[in-house]
Design an enzyme around this catalytic site. Structure first.
Site, PDB file in Angstrom:
ATOM      1  CB  THR A 175      -0.953   0.036   1.207  1.00  0.00           C
ATOM      2  OG1 THR A 175      -0.177  -0.025   2.417  1.00  0.00           O
ATOM      3  CG2 THR A 175      -1.930  -1.119   1.169  1.00  0.00           C
ATOM      4  N   GLY A 176       2.175   1.122   0.073  1.00  0.00           N
ATOM      5  CA  GLY A 176       3.066   2.277   0.050  1.00  0.00           C
ATOM      6  C   GLY A 176       3.392   2.714  -1.365  1.00  0.00           C
ATOM      7  CG  LEU A 218       8.702  -3.365  -1.507  1.00  0.00           C
ATOM      8  CD1 LEU A 218       7.932  -2.661  -2.617  1.00  0.00           C
ATOM      9  CD2 LEU A 218      10.189  -3.373  -1.803  1.00  0.00           C
ATOM     10  CD  GLN A 255       9.162   4.655  11.171  1.00  0.00           C
ATOM     11  OE1 GLN A 255       8.560   5.372  10.353  1.00  0.00           O
ATOM     12  NE2 GLN A 255      10.388   4.945  11.581  1.00  0.00           N
ATOM     13  CB  SER A 260      17.607   2.840   3.038  1.00  0.00           C
ATOM     14  OG  SER A 260      17.656   4.247   3.137  1.00  0.00           O
ATOM     15  CD  GLU A 272      18.590   8.681   5.498  1.00  0.00           C
ATOM     16  OE1 GLU A 272      19.286   8.788   6.525  1.00  0.00           O
ATOM     17  OE2 GLU A 272      18.237   9.657   4.823  1.00  0.00           O
ATOM     18  CE1 TYR A 284      13.727   3.347   6.992  1.00  0.00           C
ATOM     19  CE2 TYR A 284      15.570   4.642   6.168  1.00  0.00           C
ATOM     20  CZ  TYR A 284      14.510   3.796   5.935  1.00  0.00           C
ATOM     21  OH  TYR A 284      14.235   3.380   4.662  1.00  0.00           O
TER      22      TYR A 284
END
Length: 329
Positions: free
Chosen positions: A10-11, A78, A81, A123, A125, A147
């Site tokens: 749903t993202g 996928l 948070q 990611s 990040e 994260y």
């Protein structure tokens, strides 16, 4: 017919990936959490072609049950948070979902059918306080947020299962990727939504944190193609997916506001509340391996991406205004 199970369907990325897989003839299953609010907006147009299964990355039994129901050839993880700012206020939840959730899914696949191919959404990040510019697959990680730390855990868990159990498990180290489906909490969408709101008279200012932070921004629709290509390779490998270009938040703001005929300096206010406790200053990826080995390339340039997002926000706001006007008659 191939079958695929997508967590986080749903993202933003899940919706584009589901579209791509349906176009390629897959039977697509989506794992969705039980929630008090319905969040199917991004996949409404394909919902009747996707089978939804109930499950949660914090509940291993539900993952095993979903695998038994879907019998997938490929699993794309996928779900996470995924908002960096929230990871500072909810670090334990972020670790449970974004880090341990990966291990739960890998373990469920190992038990159910270790021949199932697995994709992990890693990611940029993870690079955090960057140790080299640009960042490649072998650049050391130095995460600067809960994260980022959680994503490093998930990334190494994927490598560990690949090397320990011979599983086809890959990670896509995706740099920032945006679209009109991006959540309003992310800076790109925050900017394009604000530009549209100010243009239509619904707002007067936009408050932002660090305008000098630089990111490598691409289009999510391009990046899900890279995910699929990784899963079709003969051997499992990790790939950096990026444009190789960097832009500052200031450039993003200027592009969005100029597109609607506004001077951003008249409306943007820097606000300390939106500064990160530990900032990531410069992320720019080197996608050479993905381009050379997978034949992947990004197709939507930065300027066009910003315009696309502003156009979508203008259309949404004007549509909402028309509905309100009808209701008031």
């Amino acid at each position: 017919m191939k079958k695929a199970l997508i967590t986080g369907i749903t993202g933003q990325d899940g919706s584009y990936l589901a579209e791509l897989l349906l176009e390629k003839g897959y039977q697509v299953f989506g794992l969705v959490r039980r929630s008090s609010t319905v969040t199917f907006e991004r996949i409404q147009h394909i919902q009747d072609r996707v089978e939804m299964l109930s499950g949660d990355l914090t509940d291993q039994n539900s993952l095993l049950y979903a695998l038994q129901q879907a019998e997938p050839d490929e699993v794309y993880n996928l779900a996470a948070q995924s908002f960096v700012q929230t990871s500072w206020t909810q670090p334990v939840l972020t670790g449970d979902v974004t880090a341990l959730g990966v291990t739960r899914m890998l373990e469920a696949i190992r038990v159910y059918n270790p021949k199932t191919r697995f994709y992990q959404a890693s990611s940029s990040e993870m690079f955090g306080k960057v140790q080299a510019v640009p960042q490649r697959e072998d650049t050391p990680f130095y995460p600067r947020s809960p994260y980022g730390v959680a994503k490093v855990y998930g990334h190494w868990a994927t490598i560990n299962y690949r090397e320990s159990y011979g599983m086809f498990a890959v990670s896509g180290i995706l740099f920032n990727h945006e679209s009109p489906r991006r959540g309003l909490e992310f800076v790109t969408r925050k900017v394009t939504d604000a530009a549209a709101r100010i243009k239509t008279g619904l707002a007067t200012e936009l408050r932002l944190g660090n305008l000098d932070a630089q990111r490598d921004w691409g289009f999510a629709g391009d990046y899900v193609r890279a995910m699929w290509l990784m899963m079709q390779a003969d051997e499992p490998q990790d790939y950096v997916v990026a444009t190789g270009e960097t832009h500052s938040v200031r450039e993003l703001v200027e592009a969005a506001f100029t597109y609607v005929g506004l001077d951003w300096k008249d409306h943007v206010v820097q606000d300390a509340r939106f500064m990160r406790p530990a900032e990531v200053d410069l992320l720019v990826g080197d996608p050479t391996r993905a381009r050379d080995e997978l034949g992947w390339k990004d197709e939507v340039p930065f300027g066009r991406l910003v315009e696309m997002m502003v156009d979508a926000d203008l259309e949404r706001l004007r549509g909402a205004a028309a509905v309100r006007a009808l209701a008031e008659r």
